[in-house]
Design a protein around this motif. Structure first.
Motif, short mmCIF file in Angstrom:
data_model
loop_
_atom_site.label_atom_id
_atom_site.label_comp_id
_atom_site.label_asym_id
_atom_site.label_seq_id
_atom_site.Cartn_x
_atom_site.Cartn_y
_atom_site.Cartn_z
N UNK A 52 0.84 -1.20 0.00
CA UNK A 52 0.00 0.00 0.00
C UNK A 52 0.87 1.25 0.00
N UNK A 53 1.94 1.25 0.80
CA UNK A 53 2.81 2.42 0.85
C UNK A 53 3.47 2.68 -0.50
N UNK A 54 3.81 1.62 -1.21
CA UNK A 54 4.44 1.78 -2.52
C UNK A 54 3.43 2.24 -3.57
N UNK A 55 2.23 1.68 -3.52
CA UNK A 55 1.19 2.08 -4.48
C UNK A 55 0.82 3.55 -4.28
N UNK A 56 0.73 3.97 -3.03
CA UNK A 56 0.40 5.37 -2.75
C UNK A 56 1.43 6.32 -3.34
N UNK A 57 2.71 5.92 -3.28
CA UNK A 57 3.73 6.79 -3.86
C UNK A 57 3.80 6.63 -5.38
N UNK A 58 3.95 5.41 -5.86
CA UNK A 58 4.14 5.17 -7.29
C UNK A 58 2.97 5.66 -8.12
N UNK A 59 1.77 5.56 -7.56
CA UNK A 59 0.60 5.96 -8.32
C UNK A 59 0.14 7.38 -8.06
N UNK A 60 0.31 7.84 -6.82
CA UNK A 60 -0.30 9.11 -6.43
C UNK A 60 0.71 10.12 -5.86
N UNK A 61 1.96 9.75 -5.82
CA UNK A 61 2.99 10.68 -5.36
C UNK A 61 2.94 10.98 -3.89
N UNK A 62 2.32 10.10 -3.10
CA UNK A 62 2.20 10.34 -1.66
C UNK A 62 3.46 9.80 -0.98
N UNK A 63 4.29 10.72 -0.54
CA UNK A 63 5.54 10.37 0.13
C UNK A 63 6.03 11.58 0.89
N UNK A 64 7.28 11.58 1.24
CA UNK A 64 7.85 12.71 1.97
C UNK A 64 9.16 13.12 1.32
N UNK A 65 9.16 14.31 0.69
CA UNK A 65 10.40 14.82 0.11
C UNK A 65 11.40 15.18 1.21
N UNK A 66 10.89 15.68 2.34
CA UNK A 66 11.76 16.08 3.44
C UNK A 66 12.57 14.90 3.96
N UNK A 67 11.91 13.74 4.11
CA UNK A 67 12.58 12.56 4.66
C UNK A 67 12.99 11.57 3.58
N UNK A 68 12.82 11.97 2.32
CA UNK A 68 13.20 11.11 1.19
C UNK A 68 12.53 9.74 1.33
N UNK A 69 11.23 9.77 1.55
CA UNK A 69 10.47 8.54 1.82
C UNK A 69 9.50 8.27 0.68
#
Length: 206
Positions: A52-69
């Protein structure tokens, strides 16, 4: 042992078959008939959260630029879920000092996997640390739930049979394509031409 070899101890190509072996062995070796279901739930929960964490980022860009997550390190999280349990299982009838040593090795292996992910630049520190915390939380909760469970010992033949497939997979070294699958799935779910990348995320920090 190379970093590439160490990182393979967290690859799905090795961990999923090993998790299945654990599930097949537990009803035979555990005094608690519910143990196998706890294990299946624990391993699937770790895989689900990571995915789920990967899909949220890969598909919707949900991550943290500050923590490089960009999502939990799957290698770190899944190895931290599996290896403490695997070493707990195979050391079930050993003396207490040897059993503690075996389980400690089960916790050490994921730490080395996480370090290898940093050395080969596959993940950021935040992704590895959070992946290890996720996996260790799940495996430790499982082990605490089984602290009164009695395990039957393994004969040399049984131990060899249980470890045969993982050893063959280690020797073969084929890498799972889980990341590529999640990337394509995420892009399709989000309706975008290509999945988000770390470079896209870090641009937001500039």
């Amino acid at each position: 042992m190379s970093w590439k070899t160490l990182t393979y101890f967290g690859d799905s190509m090795l961990l999923i078959p090993t998790a299945i072996i654990i599930a097949l062995v537990l009803p035979w070796k555990s005094s608690n008939r519910h143990t196998v279901w706890y294990w299946i739930f624990a391993f699937c929960l770790a895989g689900f959260v990571v995915s789920v964490s990967k899909v949220l980022f890969l598909g919707f860009g949900i991550g943290s630029a500050r923590f490089n997550f960009t999502g939990f390190s799957g290698h770190s999280a899944m190895s931290a879920t599996l290896w403490p349990v695997m070493l707990w299982l195979v050391s079930g009838r050993a003396t207490q000092p040897w059993r503690r040593c075996a389980i400690a090795i089960g916790y050490l292996i994921p730490l080395m996997v996480g370090l290898s992910r940093l050395v080969i630049h596959a993940h950021s520190k935040s992704e590895v640390v959070l992946g290890l915390l996720l996996g260790f939380s799940i495996s430790t909760t499982f082990l605490l739930s089984q602290r009164h469970t009695q395990l039957k010992g393994f004969s040399l033949g049984q131990m060899s049979a249980a470890l045969l497939l993982p050893l063959l997979l280690l020797g073969h070294g084929r890498i799972a394509t889980t990341q590529q699958f999640l990337a394509h799935l995420s892009a399709d779910l989000a309706g975008i031409d290509r999945p988000w990348t770390r470079a896209d995320l870090l641009k937001l920090r500039q």
